[in-house]
Design a protein around this motif. Structure first.
Motif, PDB file in Angstrom:
ATOM      1  N   GLY A  34      50.108  67.166  27.059  1.00 16.31           N
ATOM      2  CA  GLY A  34      48.830  66.658  26.989  1.00 16.31           C
ATOM      3  C   GLY A  34      49.155  65.134  26.536  1.00 16.31           C
ATOM      4  O   GLY A  34      48.543  64.099  26.657  1.00 16.31           O
ATOM      5  N   VAL A  35      50.094  65.054  25.694  1.00 20.27           N
ATOM      6  CA  VAL A  35      50.632  63.557  25.165  1.00 20.27           C
ATOM      7  C   VAL A  35      51.064  62.525  26.099  1.00 20.27           C
ATOM      8  O   VAL A  35      50.456  61.498  26.110  1.00 20.27           O
ATOM      9  N   PRO A  36      52.247  62.963  27.285  1.00 18.08           N
ATOM     10  CA  PRO A  36      52.499  61.995  27.971  1.00 18.08           C
ATOM     11  C   PRO A  36      51.250  61.646  28.908  1.00 18.08           C
ATOM     12  O   PRO A  36      51.011  60.570  29.530  1.00 18.08           O
ATOM     13  N   LEU A  37      50.463  62.599  29.204  1.00 16.51           N
ATOM     14  CA  LEU A  37      49.159  62.550  30.048  1.00 16.51           C
ATOM     15  C   LEU A  37      48.418  61.512  29.518  1.00 16.51           C
ATOM     16  O   LEU A  37      47.680  60.587  30.221  1.00 16.51           O
ATOM     17  N   ALA A  38      47.995  61.576  28.086  1.00 16.73           N
ATOM     18  CA  ALA A  38      47.267  60.587  27.717  1.00 16.73           C
ATOM     19  C   ALA A  38      47.356  59.431  27.454  1.00 16.73           C
ATOM     20  O   ALA A  38      46.958  58.325  27.952  1.00 16.73           O
ATOM     21  N   ARG A  39      49.028  59.226  27.629  1.00 21.03           N
ATOM     22  CA  ARG A  39      49.744  57.880  27.596  1.00 21.03           C
ATOM     23  C   ARG A  39      49.516  57.227  29.113  1.00 21.03           C
ATOM     24  O   ARG A  39      49.322  55.955  29.254  1.00 21.03           O
ATOM     25  N   ARG A  40      49.665  58.092  30.067  1.00 20.80           N
ATOM     26  CA  ARG A  40      49.575  57.677  31.126  1.00 20.80           C
ATOM     27  C   ARG A  40      48.161  57.273  31.745  1.00 20.80           C
ATOM     28  O   ARG A  40      47.806  56.150  32.392  1.00 20.80           O
ATOM     29  N   LEU A  41      47.092  58.053  31.193  1.00 22.17           N
ATOM     30  CA  LEU A  41      45.895  57.566  31.564  1.00 22.17           C
ATOM     31  C   LEU A  41      45.501  56.362  30.632  1.00 22.17           C
ATOM     32  O   LEU A  41      44.827  55.424  31.401  1.00 22.17           O
ATOM     33  N   ALA A  42      45.890  55.987  29.522  1.00 18.30           N
ATOM     34  CA  ALA A  42      45.569  54.712  28.719  1.00 18.30           C
ATOM     35  C   ALA A  42      46.331  53.592  29.486  1.00 18.30           C
ATOM     36  O   ALA A  42      45.728  52.581  29.870  1.00 18.30           O
ATOM     37  N   ALA A  43      47.460  53.729  30.138  1.00 15.27           N
ATOM     38  CA  ALA A  43      48.402  52.927  31.074  1.00 15.27           C
ATOM     39  C   ALA A  43      47.477  52.565  32.098  1.00 15.27           C
ATOM     40  O   ALA A  43      47.493  51.251  32.551  1.00 15.27           O
ATOM     41  N   ARG A  44      46.933  53.608  32.844  1.00 18.46           N
ATOM     42  CA  ARG A  44      46.197  53.489  34.123  1.00 18.46           C
ATOM     43  C   ARG A  44      44.964  52.606  33.861  1.00 18.46           C
ATOM     44  O   ARG A  44      44.512  51.602  34.484  1.00 18.46           O
ATOM     45  N   ILE A  45      44.338  53.087  32.626  1.00 20.19           N
ATOM     46  CA  ILE A  45      42.927  52.260  32.379  1.00 20.19           C
ATOM     47  C   ILE A  45      43.131  50.885  32.126  1.00 20.19           C
ATOM     48  O   ILE A  45      42.558  49.803  32.607  1.00 20.19           O
ATOM     49  N   SER A  46      44.459  50.565  31.408  1.00 19.79           N
ATOM     50  CA  SER A  46      44.748  49.204  31.192  1.00 19.79           C
ATOM     51  C   SER A  46      45.105  48.637  32.487  1.00 19.79           C
ATOM     52  O   SER A  46      44.802  47.149  32.741  1.00 19.79           O
ATOM     53  N   THR A  47      45.663  49.103  33.633  1.00 18.90           N
ATOM     54  CA  THR A  47      46.068  48.358  34.746  1.00 18.90           C
ATOM     55  C   THR A  47      44.804  48.254  35.384  1.00 18.90           C
ATOM     56  O   THR A  47      44.643  47.132  36.100  1.00 18.90           O
ATOM     57  N   PHE A  48      43.832  49.195  35.229  1.00 16.04           N
ATOM     58  CA  PHE A  48      42.416  49.087  36.257  1.00 16.04           C
ATOM     59  C   PHE A  48      41.562  47.861  35.604  1.00 16.04           C
ATOM     60  O   PHE A  48      40.836  47.096  36.315  1.00 16.04           O
TER      61      PHE A  48
END
Length: 194
Positions: A56-70
């Motif tokens: 869940g930790v790397p998934l949360a980091r990926r979600l934050a990165a994608r939100i930042s990108t979008f």
């Protein structure tokens, strides 16, 4: 007395393996969840993502990165260790306690989105809610999972689901991520048959 060979046990067939999400599929699912979070939270305002170890930790980091990108929004990410809050501590082997890392802005008054890889019985999420209550008082708590496989034992549901995978109890879902396992993939493992 006639010799008879000892009865041989029936061979056990190995579990069947079916790839549910490839690396490209997994990336699309993460992107979709990130978009859903942006839509349901008015641009992720006042939102914190807390990943439940391990995946869940790397998934949360990926979600934050994608939100930042979008949307060019920086969503704080933390880690919520639930080891001491699990209801199976007495039955299972001792586990090492991991770190809980709350973002500097804290969680009080924030919308906290718990992030995990697989939602099954709901007991992990219940433990996460207990752990969260010791850290502060968020304005609301939501749940994002990569896979919902059903078979709930507690009245818990996810707000954001990457993929619903109906399973039998004998089956299991195995999520592997590049950050923890070297490869992005989700597999359905069937129980071996006698």
């Amino acid at each position: 007395m006639a010799y008879s060979p000892a009865a041989q046990p029936a061979p056990v067939s190995p579990p069947s393996v079916k790839v549910i999400l490839t690396s490209a599929d997994l990336q699309r699912v993460v992107d979709r969840i990130a978009h859903q979070i942006l839509e349901k939270t008015q641009g992720a305002a006042n939102t914190v993502l807390l990943g439940i170890p391990t995946r869940g930790v790397p998934l949360a980091r990926r979600l934050a990165a994608r939100i930042s990108t979008f949307e060019s929004v920086d969503v704080p990410v933390g880690v919520l260790d639930i080891t001491l809050y699990r209801d199976d501590l007495r039955r299972n082997a001792t586990r090492a306690v991991g770190p809980t890392e709350v973002p500097a802005s804290g969680i009080d008054g924030k919308r906290v989105i718990l992030v995990d890889d697989v939602l099954f019985s709901g007991r992990t999420v219940r433990a996460a809610l207990d752990a969260l209550s010791d850290l502060g008082r968020p304005s609301s708590v939501q749940l994002a999972v990569l896979v919902d496989r059903g078979h709930r034992e507690l009245p818990i549901r996810a707000d954001y689901v990457g993929k619903n995978i109906p399973t039998a109890l004998a089956e299991s879902v195995r999520v592997t991520l590049a950050e923890t396992d070297g490869v992005d993939e989700v597999k359905l493992l069937g129980g071996g048959q006698l």
